[in-house]
Design a protein around this motif. Structure first.
Motif, PDB file in Angstrom:
ATOM      1  N   SER A  26       0.830  -1.202   0.000  1.00  0.00           N
ATOM      2  CA  SER A  26       0.000   0.000   0.000  1.00  0.00           C
ATOM      3  C   SER A  26       0.864   1.250   0.000  1.00  0.00           C
ATOM      4  O   SER A  26       2.044   1.217   0.360  1.00  0.00           O
ATOM      5  CB  SER A  26      -0.909   0.015   1.235  1.00  0.00           C
ATOM      6  N   ASP A  27       0.239   2.354  -0.396  1.00  0.00           N
ATOM      7  CA  ASP A  27       0.909   3.641  -0.263  1.00  0.00           C
ATOM      8  C   ASP A  27       0.910   4.043   1.204  1.00  0.00           C
ATOM      9  O   ASP A  27      -0.042   3.772   1.941  1.00  0.00           O
ATOM     10  CB  ASP A  27       0.183   4.708  -1.089  1.00  0.00           C
ATOM     11  N   GLY A  28       1.980   4.686   1.621  1.00  0.00           N
ATOM     12  CA  GLY A  28       2.093   5.083   3.018  1.00  0.00           C
ATOM     13  C   GLY A  28       1.055   6.123   3.403  1.00  0.00           C
ATOM     14  O   GLY A  28       0.617   6.929   2.584  1.00  0.00           O
ATOM     15  N   GLY A  29       0.668   6.090   4.653  1.00  0.00           N
ATOM     16  CA  GLY A  29      -0.300   7.052   5.166  1.00  0.00           C
ATOM     17  C   GLY A  29       0.018   7.381   6.611  1.00  0.00           C
ATOM     18  O   GLY A  29       0.942   6.832   7.206  1.00  0.00           O
ATOM     19  N   ASN A  30      -0.750   8.282   7.174  1.00  0.00           N
ATOM     20  CA  ASN A  30      -0.534   8.685   8.557  1.00  0.00           C
ATOM     21  C   ASN A  30      -1.880   9.054   9.156  1.00  0.00           C
ATOM     22  O   ASN A  30      -2.547   9.980   8.681  1.00  0.00           O
ATOM     23  CB  ASN A  30       0.429   9.874   8.624  1.00  0.00           C
ATOM     24  N   ILE A  31      -2.277   8.348  10.197  1.00  0.00           N
ATOM     25  CA  ILE A  31      -3.573   8.592  10.814  1.00  0.00           C
ATOM     26  C   ILE A  31      -3.622   9.955  11.503  1.00  0.00           C
ATOM     27  O   ILE A  31      -4.696  10.479  11.785  1.00  0.00           O
ATOM     28  CB  ILE A  31      -3.892   7.455  11.813  1.00  0.00           C
ATOM     29  N   LEU A  32      -2.458  10.549  11.743  1.00  0.00           N
ATOM     30  CA  LEU A  32      -2.402  11.864  12.392  1.00  0.00           C
ATOM     31  C   LEU A  32      -2.237  13.003  11.389  1.00  0.00           C
ATOM     32  O   LEU A  32      -1.917  14.129  11.784  1.00  0.00           O
ATOM     33  CB  LEU A  32      -1.240  11.911  13.397  1.00  0.00           C
ATOM     34  N   THR A  33      -2.467  12.739  10.121  1.00  0.00           N
ATOM     35  CA  THR A  33      -2.203  13.741   9.082  1.00  0.00           C
ATOM     36  C   THR A  33      -2.936  15.046   9.337  1.00  0.00           C
ATOM     37  O   THR A  33      -2.345  16.135   9.259  1.00  0.00           O
ATOM     38  CB  THR A  33      -2.597  13.186   7.700  1.00  0.00           C
ATOM     39  N   MET A  34      -4.228  14.980   9.631  1.00  0.00           N
ATOM     40  CA  MET A  34      -5.010  16.206   9.790  1.00  0.00           C
ATOM     41  C   MET A  34      -4.582  16.981  11.034  1.00  0.00           C
ATOM     42  O   MET A  34      -4.544  18.219  11.021  1.00  0.00           O
ATOM     43  CB  MET A  34      -6.499  15.870   9.863  1.00  0.00           C
ATOM     44  N   VAL A  35      -4.259  16.265  12.101  1.00  0.00           N
ATOM     45  CA  VAL A  35      -3.776  16.945  13.309  1.00  0.00           C
ATOM     46  C   VAL A  35      -2.465  17.662  13.004  1.00  0.00           C
ATOM     47  O   VAL A  35      -2.277  18.835  13.360  1.00  0.00           O
ATOM     48  CB  VAL A  35      -3.580  15.940  14.459  1.00  0.00           C
ATOM     49  N   ASN A  36      -1.553  16.964  12.323  1.00  0.00           N
ATOM     50  CA  ASN A  36      -0.260  17.564  11.990  1.00  0.00           C
ATOM     51  C   ASN A  36      -0.415  18.771  11.066  1.00  0.00           C
ATOM     52  O   ASN A  36       0.273  19.789  11.226  1.00  0.00           O
ATOM     53  CB  ASN A  36       0.640  16.521  11.324  1.00  0.00           C
TER      54      ASN A  36
END
Length: 310
Positions: free
Chosen positions: A154-164
């Motif tokens: 899969s392509d990398g992601g980050n569950i904290l993206t919106m917070v960051n």
């Protein structure tokens, strides 16, 4: 007397149960369903010229966003009937009738042309092979793959993206309270998603509801701290787990755990301190239970495969 009896007999002949249909359907009954009239179709749907050749060149891009539910053909021209409402649509058909080619592909093309973000399921990989290149090359889309069967692909992601994202905006401009509020909102949403990952509400846990509510606030607090103080490469969910794990170590100060000592370093008005208030003001054993609850919920996100998509 005879007149009364005769009247009753006459009324009973006309007002009986014999006039009621014997079956709810199939005995001559009919409803009010009908096909829409041309006038209703014109008033309900946006009529948009369907011109993918021009769209891919950046010409005549449609402004209306919605679902293509039908079309009208006049000569060589095709007009799409677009429902701009917030709707759901279920397409049912046997294999080979054209669900993908005649319905899904036109909708994907229209979504790309009108600038909509979307997610599609693609168990066979046909959508990716046939339309990922078109969306990327002609419409400038960024394609991400979420492969639950092989997460490492899969392509990398980050569950904290919106917070960051919003925390960066706030730190770049300290007076942007809107960005700060959004960062706090997404921290709470992320924490709730993790704690209530089984779909249940914290209130449904009965006597343990306090621990889940407090763990949710504590997790939101730690997420905010990670987003605000960690370097960019460390701002992800694994760092949240590691920080919680470190905070469970023995404290050098009697009757004060490491989490409380960490919160003491924050300003009194810092929202991370407020979110963790329920845990901070509980007894030592209860505080340990709250930390354990938060860490147990994070266990679902801690393996090398899941890290690729979160």
């Amino acid at each position: 007397m005879f007149a009364v009896v005769g009247g009753i007999s006459l009324l009973s002949h006309y007002y009986t149960l014999n006039g009621i249909k014997s079956r709810t359907v199939g005995d001559g009954q009919h409803g009010t369903a009908r096909f829409a009239t041309e006038k209703e179709i014109r008033e309900t749907y946006a009529h948009v010229p369907y011109e993918p050749e021009k769209w891919r060149r950046g010409e005549n891009l449609p402004a209306a966003q919605g679902l293509v539910v039908g079309y009208k053909k006049r000569g060589a021209g095709i007009t799409a009937l677009v429902d701009e409402g917030d709707i759901h649509c279920l397409m049912i058909g046997a294999a080979g009738v054209g669900k993908t080619a005649n319905f899904l592909y036109p909708n994907i093309e229209y979504a790309c042309a009108s600038g909509m973000s979307f997610v599609t399921t693609d168990t066979k990989g046909d959508l990716f092979r046939n339309y990922a290149g078109i969306a990327r090359e002609h419409y400038g889309y960024r394609i991400s793959i979420l492969d639950l069967r092989n997460p490492t692909r899969s392509d990398g992601g980050n569950i904290l993206t919106m917070v960051n994202k919003y925390m960066d905006e706030y730190l770049a401009d300290g007076g942007d309270l809107a960005a700060k509020a959004r960062a706090e909102k997404y921290a709470k949403i992320t924490a709730k998603t993790i704690i209530c990952s089984d779909g249940a509400q914290a209130s449904s846990y009965g006597q343990n509801a306090f621990f889940y509510d407090a763990a949710e606030g504590l997790l939101a607090s730690v997420i905010l701290l990670i987003a605000e103080y960690c370097p960019p490469q460390k701002r992800h969910i694994v760092s949240v787990f590691k920080l919680l794990q470190d905070l469970m170590a023995p404290s050098p100060v009697k009757n004060r755990n490491l989490f409380q000592l960490l919160m003491d370093k924050l300003p009194p008005e810092h929202k991370a301190k407020w979110f963790a208030g329920a845990a901070l003001n509980s007894a030592e054993q209860a505080m340990a239970s709250v930390l354990s609850t938060a860490m147990s919920r994070l266990n679902a996100f801690l393996d090398s495969e899941m890290e690729q998509i979160l």
